[in-house]
Design a protein around this motif. Sequence first.
Motif, PDB file in Angstrom:
ATOM      1  N   GLY A 194       0.835  -1.199   0.000  1.00 50.94           N
ATOM      2  CA  GLY A 194       0.000   0.000   0.000  1.00 50.94           C
ATOM      3  C   GLY A 194       0.870   1.249   0.000  1.00 50.94           C
ATOM      4  O   GLY A 194       2.087   1.192  -0.232  1.00 50.94           O
ATOM      5  N   THR A 195       0.285   2.397   0.305  1.00 52.71           N
ATOM      6  CA  THR A 195       0.989   3.671   0.142  1.00 52.71           C
ATOM      7  C   THR A 195       2.262   3.761   0.982  1.00 52.71           C
ATOM      8  O   THR A 195       3.315   4.196   0.499  1.00 52.71           O
ATOM      9  CB  THR A 195       0.067   4.848   0.485  1.00 52.71           C
ATOM     10  N   ALA A 196       2.192   3.356   2.258  1.00 48.09           N
ATOM     11  CA  ALA A 196       3.369   3.460   3.121  1.00 48.09           C
ATOM     12  C   ALA A 196       4.408   2.414   2.761  1.00 48.09           C
ATOM     13  O   ALA A 196       5.617   2.701   2.741  1.00 48.09           O
ATOM     14  CB  ALA A 196       2.958   3.317   4.587  1.00 48.09           C
ATOM     15  N   ASP A 197       3.968   1.207   2.486  1.00 52.45           N
ATOM     16  CA  ASP A 197       4.890   0.119   2.163  1.00 52.45           C
ATOM     17  C   ASP A 197       5.710   0.436   0.916  1.00 52.45           C
ATOM     18  O   ASP A 197       6.912   0.163   0.864  1.00 52.45           O
ATOM     19  CB  ASP A 197       4.093  -1.172   1.959  1.00 52.45           C
ATOM     20  N   VAL A 198       5.060   1.017  -0.090  1.00 54.27           N
ATOM     21  CA  VAL A 198       5.772   1.369  -1.327  1.00 54.27           C
ATOM     22  C   VAL A 198       6.836   2.429  -1.050  1.00 54.27           C
ATOM     23  O   VAL A 198       7.958   2.351  -1.571  1.00 54.27           O
ATOM     24  CB  VAL A 198       4.781   1.841  -2.409  1.00 54.27           C
ATOM     25  N   LEU A 199       6.526   3.421  -0.204  1.00 48.88           N
ATOM     26  CA  LEU A 199       7.523   4.435   0.157  1.00 48.88           C
ATOM     27  C   LEU A 199       8.726   3.789   0.845  1.00 48.88           C
ATOM     28  O   LEU A 199       9.877   4.127   0.559  1.00 48.88           O
ATOM     29  CB  LEU A 199       6.907   5.473   1.096  1.00 48.88           C
TER      30      LEU A 199
ATOM     31  N   LYS B 200      14.969  -1.526   5.665  1.00 46.20           N
ATOM     32  CA  LYS B 200      15.031  -2.918   6.094  1.00 46.20           C
ATOM     33  C   LYS B 200      14.331  -3.066   7.448  1.00 46.20           C
ATOM     34  O   LYS B 200      14.168  -2.099   8.182  1.00 46.20           O
ATOM     35  CB  LYS B 200      16.485  -3.382   6.222  1.00 46.20           C
ATOM     36  N   GLU B 201      13.941  -4.312   7.757  1.00 47.73           N
ATOM     37  CA  GLU B 201      13.286  -4.627   9.037  1.00 47.73           C
ATOM     38  C   GLU B 201      12.092  -3.698   9.272  1.00 47.73           C
ATOM     39  O   GLU B 201      11.960  -3.072  10.325  1.00 47.73           O
ATOM     40  CB  GLU B 201      14.289  -4.540  10.180  1.00 47.73           C
ATOM     41  N   ILE B 202      11.211  -3.651   8.299  1.00 48.33           N
ATOM     42  CA  ILE B 202      10.098  -2.694   8.295  1.00 48.33           C
ATOM     43  C   ILE B 202       8.972  -3.161   9.221  1.00 48.33           C
ATOM     44  O   ILE B 202       8.588  -4.336   9.215  1.00 48.33           O
ATOM     45  CB  ILE B 202       9.552  -2.526   6.865  1.00 48.33           C
ATOM     46  N   THR B 203       8.437  -2.232  10.001  1.00 48.73           N
ATOM     47  CA  THR B 203       7.255  -2.473  10.826  1.00 48.73           C
ATOM     48  C   THR B 203       6.336  -1.253  10.727  1.00 48.73           C
ATOM     49  O   THR B 203       6.790  -0.153  10.408  1.00 48.73           O
ATOM     50  CB  THR B 203       7.628  -2.702  12.302  1.00 48.73           C
ATOM     51  N   PRO B 204       5.019  -1.400  10.984  1.00 46.83           N
ATOM     52  CA  PRO B 204       4.123  -0.245  10.976  1.00 46.83           C
ATOM     53  C   PRO B 204       4.457   0.752  12.080  1.00 46.83           C
ATOM     54  O   PRO B 204       4.927   0.353  13.159  1.00 46.83           O
ATOM     55  CB  PRO B 204       2.739  -0.866  11.198  1.00 46.83           C
ATOM     56  N   ILE B 205       4.204   2.013  11.824  1.00 52.31           N
ATOM     57  CA  ILE B 205       4.300   3.022  12.881  1.00 52.31           C
ATOM     58  C   ILE B 205       3.212   2.767  13.913  1.00 52.31           C
ATOM     59  O   ILE B 205       3.448   2.767  15.115  1.00 52.31           O
ATOM     60  CB  ILE B 205       4.158   4.445  12.292  1.00 52.31           C
ATOM     61  N   VAL B 206       2.005   2.539  13.426  1.00 55.54           N
ATOM     62  CA  VAL B 206       0.861   2.214  14.284  1.00 55.54           C
ATOM     63  C   VAL B 206       0.209   0.954  13.747  1.00 55.54           C
ATOM     64  O   VAL B 206      -0.257   0.928  12.606  1.00 55.54           O
ATOM     65  CB  VAL B 206      -0.161   3.367  14.323  1.00 55.54           C
TER      66      VAL B 206
ATOM     67  N   THR C 222      -2.729  -1.561  13.320  1.00 59.41           N
ATOM     68  CA  THR C 222      -4.188  -1.484  13.410  1.00 59.41           C
ATOM     69  C   THR C 222      -4.816  -2.849  13.668  1.00 59.41           C
ATOM     70  O   THR C 222      -5.845  -2.949  14.332  1.00 59.41           O
ATOM     71  CB  THR C 222      -4.777  -0.880  12.129  1.00 59.41           C
ATOM     72  N   GLN C 223      -4.231  -3.882  13.108  1.00 56.75           N
ATOM     73  CA  GLN C 223      -4.611  -5.263  13.362  1.00 56.75           C
ATOM     74  C   GLN C 223      -3.473  -6.134  12.824  1.00 56.75           C
ATOM     75  O   GLN C 223      -2.581  -5.627  12.149  1.00 56.75           O
ATOM     76  CB  GLN C 223      -5.946  -5.613  12.706  1.00 56.75           C
ATOM     77  N   PRO C 224      -3.448  -7.419  13.146  1.00 53.99           N
ATOM     78  CA  PRO C 224      -2.321  -8.242  12.715  1.00 53.99           C
ATOM     79  C   PRO C 224      -2.028  -8.127  11.216  1.00 53.99           C
ATOM     80  O   PRO C 224      -2.915  -8.329  10.394  1.00 53.99           O
ATOM     81  CB  PRO C 224      -2.769  -9.656  13.095  1.00 53.99           C
ATOM     82  N   GLY C 225      -0.803  -7.742  10.897  1.00 49.59           N
ATOM     83  CA  GLY C 225      -0.381  -7.639   9.503  1.00 49.59           C
ATOM     84  C   GLY C 225      -0.731  -6.324   8.836  1.00 49.59           C
ATOM     85  O   GLY C 225      -0.380  -6.112   7.674  1.00 49.59           O
ATOM     86  N   LEU C 226      -1.409  -5.434   9.551  1.00 51.40           N
ATOM     87  CA  LEU C 226      -1.832  -4.164   8.971  1.00 51.40           C
ATOM     88  C   LEU C 226      -1.408  -3.005   9.867  1.00 51.40           C
ATOM     89  O   LEU C 226      -1.264  -3.160  11.079  1.00 51.40           O
ATOM     90  CB  LEU C 226      -3.353  -4.113   8.805  1.00 51.40           C
ATOM     91  N   GLY C 227      -1.242  -1.835   9.263  1.00 56.54           N
ATOM     92  CA  GLY C 227      -0.928  -0.675  10.074  1.00 56.54           C
ATOM     93  C   GLY C 227      -0.635   0.551   9.235  1.00 56.54           C
ATOM     94  O   GLY C 227      -0.384   0.461   8.034  1.00 56.54           O
ATOM     95  N   TYR C 228      -0.654   1.723   9.894  1.00 54.49           N
ATOM     96  CA  TYR C 228      -0.366   2.989   9.223  1.00 54.49           C
ATOM     97  C   TYR C 228       1.118   3.308   9.302  1.00 54.49           C
ATOM     98  O   TYR C 228       1.756   3.172  10.350  1.00 54.49           O
ATOM     99  CB  TYR C 228      -1.167   4.122   9.853  1.00 54.49           C
ATOM    100  N   GLY C 229       1.677   3.752   8.163  1.00 52.39           N
ATOM    101  CA  GLY C 229       3.069   4.132   8.103  1.00 52.39           C
ATOM    102  C   GLY C 229       3.993   2.936   8.223  1.00 52.39           C
ATOM    103  O   GLY C 229       3.566   1.805   8.499  1.00 52.39           O
ATOM    104  N   ARG C 230       5.284   3.186   7.974  1.00 49.56           N
ATOM    105  CA  ARG C 230       6.307   2.162   8.122  1.00 49.56           C
ATOM    106  C   ARG C 230       7.558   2.813   8.703  1.00 49.56           C
ATOM    107  O   ARG C 230       7.858   3.976   8.428  1.00 49.56           O
ATOM    108  CB  ARG C 230       6.651   1.513   6.767  1.00 49.56           C
ATOM    109  N   VAL C 231       8.293   2.052   9.505  1.00 55.14           N
ATOM    110  CA  VAL C 231       9.573   2.508  10.038  1.00 55.14           C
ATOM    111  C   VAL C 231      10.575   1.385   9.837  1.00 55.14           C
ATOM    112  O   VAL C 231      10.237   0.205   9.983  1.00 55.14           O
ATOM    113  CB  VAL C 231       9.459   2.925  11.522  1.00 55.14           C
ATOM    114  N   GLY C 232      11.794   1.760   9.455  1.00 56.49           N
ATOM    115  CA  GLY C 232      12.789   0.741   9.191  1.00 56.49           C
ATOM    116  C   GLY C 232      14.191   1.317   9.168  1.00 56.49           C
ATOM    117  O   GLY C 232      14.403   2.515   9.406  1.00 56.49           O
ATOM    118  N   LEU C 233      15.140   0.468   8.845  1.00 60.86           N
ATOM    119  CA  LEU C 233      16.551   0.832   8.887  1.00 60.86           C
ATOM    120  C   LEU C 233      17.097   1.124   7.496  1.00 60.86           C
ATOM    121  O   LEU C 233      16.748   0.448   6.528  1.00 60.86           O
ATOM    122  CB  LEU C 233      17.364  -0.305   9.512  1.00 60.86           C
TER     123      LEU C 233
END
Length: 262
Positions: free
Chosen positions: A109-114, A121-127, A129-140
């Motif tokens: 989706g929009t955040a994952d593509v960015l 690397k080692e990407i996880t959602p910022i927030v 929302t439910q298992p496997g889903l979330g808003y934004g991404r943070v990584g290395l």
Amino acid sequence: MRIADLITWFEAWANPAWCESWDNCGWQIEPGVLQERVRVLVCLTPTLAVMQEAIALNANLIFAHHPLIFTPPKSLRTGEAITEMVRLAFTHNIGIYSAHTNFDQVQDGTADVLAQILQLKEITPIVLTQPGLGYGRVGLLEPSLTLQELLTNIQKKLASPNLIFSPTTNLQQTISRVAVLGGSGASFISAVTKTGAQAYLTSDCKFHQFQESRDSNLILIDAGHYATERPACHRLVQKFQSLNLDWAQLSQKDEDFRQFFA
């Protein structure tokens, strides 16, 4: 593939039930095209320019990230853009479908593509929302970059006409952990600070939100709404094309509604 089949496939991936209560995901206009073979034009925002493009290309579905209708209109009157969109949709038998906050949360989706564009690397959602889903991404970032290199990389890869970023006295500082969220992401600043990110790429940030970020030792980077979400529309076209549709194309009339005077 029929339009109905495409929508079923998409909603199994990005269910419109996941959208926020203030949002309006799913069908915006469905003039009776569900059983037609798919000819889809993908865009960020459904505008009259995109509708005219769809008519010229003989498309029967406009698949947009932004909803055409956010709140129920109180009337439909001649001369209004939404009225004209509705008229043309029914006249030319073109459906309009929106995938907004549901598309923001999913993989690819929009955040994952960015995050993928910046090669995090080692990407996880910022927030979450439910298992496997979330808003934004943070990584290395591997390898790490200087802030100047990161800003140059963002501007080059997103073709952003103007980057705005938090005050800093050291463009050579090392950045190794980055958060991203396409579109209007300033409301997530406090959540981003809890992730340990050093920089946060998003858009539509106000003056005091840059102050908030600076005071939290977070470098806020605003690359513009269009630049941060348009890449996900391109990815969606690629996914549609992999389904062997009759025709799927990215709009060339999509607009960035901001211009910068040199």
